[in-house]
Design a protein around this motif. Structure first.
Motif, short mmCIF file in Angstrom:
data_model
loop_
_atom_site.label_atom_id
_atom_site.label_comp_id
_atom_site.label_asym_id
_atom_site.label_seq_id
_atom_site.Cartn_x
_atom_site.Cartn_y
_atom_site.Cartn_z
N LEU A 147 0.39 -1.28 -0.09
CA LEU A 147 -0.12 -0.23 0.12
C LEU A 147 0.94 0.86 -0.03
N ARG A 148 1.68 1.32 0.64
CA ARG A 148 2.88 1.83 0.66
C ARG A 148 3.18 2.91 -0.72
N TYR A 149 3.44 1.54 -1.27
CA TYR A 149 3.98 1.66 -2.61
C TYR A 149 2.80 2.05 -3.82
N GLN A 150 2.31 2.19 -3.08
CA GLN A 150 0.98 2.48 -3.85
C GLN A 150 0.86 3.97 -3.93
N ARG A 151 1.40 4.59 -2.43
CA ARG A 151 1.17 6.28 -2.11
C ARG A 151 1.96 6.53 -2.49
N VAL A 152 2.90 6.14 -3.01
CA VAL A 152 4.65 6.70 -3.17
C VAL A 152 3.65 7.43 -5.47
N VAL A 153 3.71 6.60 -5.68
CA VAL A 153 3.23 6.56 -6.84
C VAL A 153 1.82 7.34 -7.56
N TRP A 154 0.91 7.26 -6.84
CA TRP A 154 -0.25 8.64 -6.68
C TRP A 154 -0.33 9.40 -6.10
N GLY A 155 0.98 9.44 -5.58
CA GLY A 155 0.69 10.89 -4.53
C GLY A 155 -0.01 10.91 -3.22
N SER A 156 -0.32 9.67 -2.51
CA SER A 156 -1.78 9.94 -1.87
C SER A 156 -1.58 10.04 -0.76
N HIS A 157 0.01 10.39 -0.19
CA HIS A 157 0.19 10.82 0.79
C HIS A 157 -0.55 11.29 2.28
N LEU A 158 -0.40 11.10 3.23
CA LEU A 158 -0.52 12.51 3.99
C LEU A 158 0.27 13.72 4.58
N ASP A 159 -0.30 14.41 4.53
CA ASP A 159 0.94 16.03 4.74
C ASP A 159 1.20 15.94 6.37
N PRO A 160 2.95 16.08 6.33
CA PRO A 160 3.14 16.84 8.12
C PRO A 160 1.88 17.51 9.13
N PHE A 161 1.63 18.43 8.11
CA PHE A 161 0.14 19.11 9.16
C PHE A 161 -0.85 18.17 9.71
N THR A 162 -1.18 17.80 8.35
CA THR A 162 -2.38 16.78 8.79
C THR A 162 -2.10 15.57 9.46
N SER A 163 -1.06 15.07 9.74
CA SER A 163 -0.44 13.62 10.46
C SER A 163 -0.22 14.86 12.07
#
Ligand code: PLP
Length: 419
Positions: free
Chosen positions: A256-272
């Motif tokens: 799933l982390r790989y998907q996040r890297v390629v689709w650019g769907s990570h959670l940003d620092p402030f929201t984290s």
């Protein structure tokens, strides 16, 4: 980042204490926000070694927590994911920009053209669109089971799906949006094992735990493979952020982390950071919201303008749903539906009469929210499919919040007079 000193602590304690150690942040009691898009390498060789560690999990820096670029990961995500995994009792977690980003990553990681999946009905409209529209454009198919506690019905759906292609995902949104219909997770896990033996490839059991959150239902302990939650809801808890999380075995979370890297769907620092803060209080907030919800549901169920209330606390003893609820859930939650006598006109009259409660989609916030499911959250679902899932034109979804319960009941009472 397993922390031995927290071993054996309860989820409520882990929600406050786990994932960030002041030593990591210049002894700041609370986690700092690392507001950066990129990370510096001390040397060119080190840069190469970090990339080798990240992409190939090998080389001298294998296992390093040195970050590269925020889309690939950042310290705030590390803190949050460590905490999420610990609370759920899972090996690992991945956090995403929204619940839909999390669910899409699951679909994209584990389904291929020609594959099939099953899901319950009702189900959140966005997830319905993902599997019944978007994924079908990629050549995959979906089949719905109409009662997730009925083994015969779930087997029928699985058989129909398998006739079209390998069954890869068994998705169980439970309780389901908006009616709080229950899916039997033990049954889904048993079925996945059986189907795995039959087709030579075990489908993954994926739970959407958004309606109850990490304390009132603990899917990983019930043996499911992936536990997905829209963190936008109870975990965020203040209707001011969007996020999604998935917990499960490390090997699945890595995909799933790989998907996040390629689709650019990570959670940003402030929201984290916002989530780390909100998760500390989710157990307490839910307790209060659930107390309020019970009283509101009791008020609604005896009101003459109300045809029915799908509050989990009202499940009748002796029914299959009650038996599954008793086995699977620790509490009834604070989001449920009620059905008005009449249809859209009556529903709209009531909604236009609300004064305190906010007319908005979403759930799990500190404030009470109400919406008309057919014309909002489930707008894109066909009327036939809505009815199959128990959503009529008089169905309203209520997410009960933290206000004084008497004020909530007074507001509903005066609005119901307009119906
Ligand atoms: N799953 C359920 C049950 C939901 O209710 C929602 C949103 O309402 C989602 C998933 C999607 O989450 P998000 O809005 O964070 O993308």
């Amino acid at each position: 980042m397993p922390d031995k000193k927290h071993e054996g602590l309860r989820p409520e304690t882990l929600a406050v204490a786990h994932g960030y150690d002041p030593e990591m942040g210049m002894w700041s009691a609370k986690p700092p926000i690392f507001m950066t898009s990129t990370f510096v390498y001390p040397s060119a060789q080190y840069a190469k070694d970090v990339h080798e560690a990240f992409f190939d999990n090998s080389g001298p820096l294998k296992g390093s927590t040195h970050h590269i670029y925020a889309r690939l990961g950042h310290p705030g995500l590390d803190f949050l994911e460590t905490r999420l995994a610990a609370i759920d009792g899972a090996e690992a977690a991945a956090a995403f920009a929204s619940g839909m980003a999390a669910q899409s990553a699951i679909a994209l990681a584990f389904m291929r053209p020609g594959d099939s999946m099953i899901h319950g009905r009702p189900i959140y409209g966005g997830v319905d669109m993902l599997y019944n529209q978007t994924l079908t454009e990629f050549g995959a198919t979906a089949e719905a089971y109409l009662d997730g506690t009925d083994e015969v019905e779930v087997r029928r759906a699985a058989k129909a799906a398998m006739a079209r292609g390998p069954l890869k995902l068994i998705v169980a949104e439970t309780p389901a949006n908006p009616t709080a219909a229950i899916v039997d997770l033990e049954l889904m896990v048993r079925l996945a094992d059986e189907i795995g033996a039959e087709q030579g490839h075990r489908p993954l059991v994926v739970v959407d735990n958004t309606f109850l959150g990490p304390f009132a239902q603990r899917p990983i302990e019930l043996g499911v493979d992936l536990n997905m939650t829209s963190l936008t809801k109870y975990c965020g808890g203040h209707s001011d952020l969007l996020a999604g999380g998935v917990t499960g075995r490390a090997e699945l979370i890595e995909k799933l982390r790989y998907q996040r890297v390629v689709w650019g769907s990570h959670l940003d620092p402030f929201t984290s950071w916002l989530l780390l803060r909100s998760i500390e209080s989710v157990a307490v907030r839910m307790e209060r919201a659930m107390q309020n919800a019970q009283k509101v549901a009791e008020f609604l169920v005896s009101h003459p303008k109300v045809a029915g209330v799908t509050y989990l606390g009202f499940l009748k003893e002796g029914t299959r749903q009650r038996e599954v609820f008793n086995r699977q859930c620790k509490a009834a939650g604070s989001t449920f539906s009620f059905h008005l006598h009449g249809g859209e006109a009556e529903a709209f009259r009531m909604l236009d009469g609300i004064k305190l409660i906010k007319l908005a989609v979403s759930l799990g916030g500190s404030e009470t929210l109400i919406c008309h499911s057919a014309s909002t959250t489930h707008y894109a679902v066909t009327p036939e499919k809505r009815l199959e899932g128990g959503i009529t034109d008089g169905t309203m979804r209520l997410s009960v919040g933290l206000e004084h319960v008497d004020d909530l009941i007074a507001d509903l009472a005066q609005a119901l007079e307009a119906v």
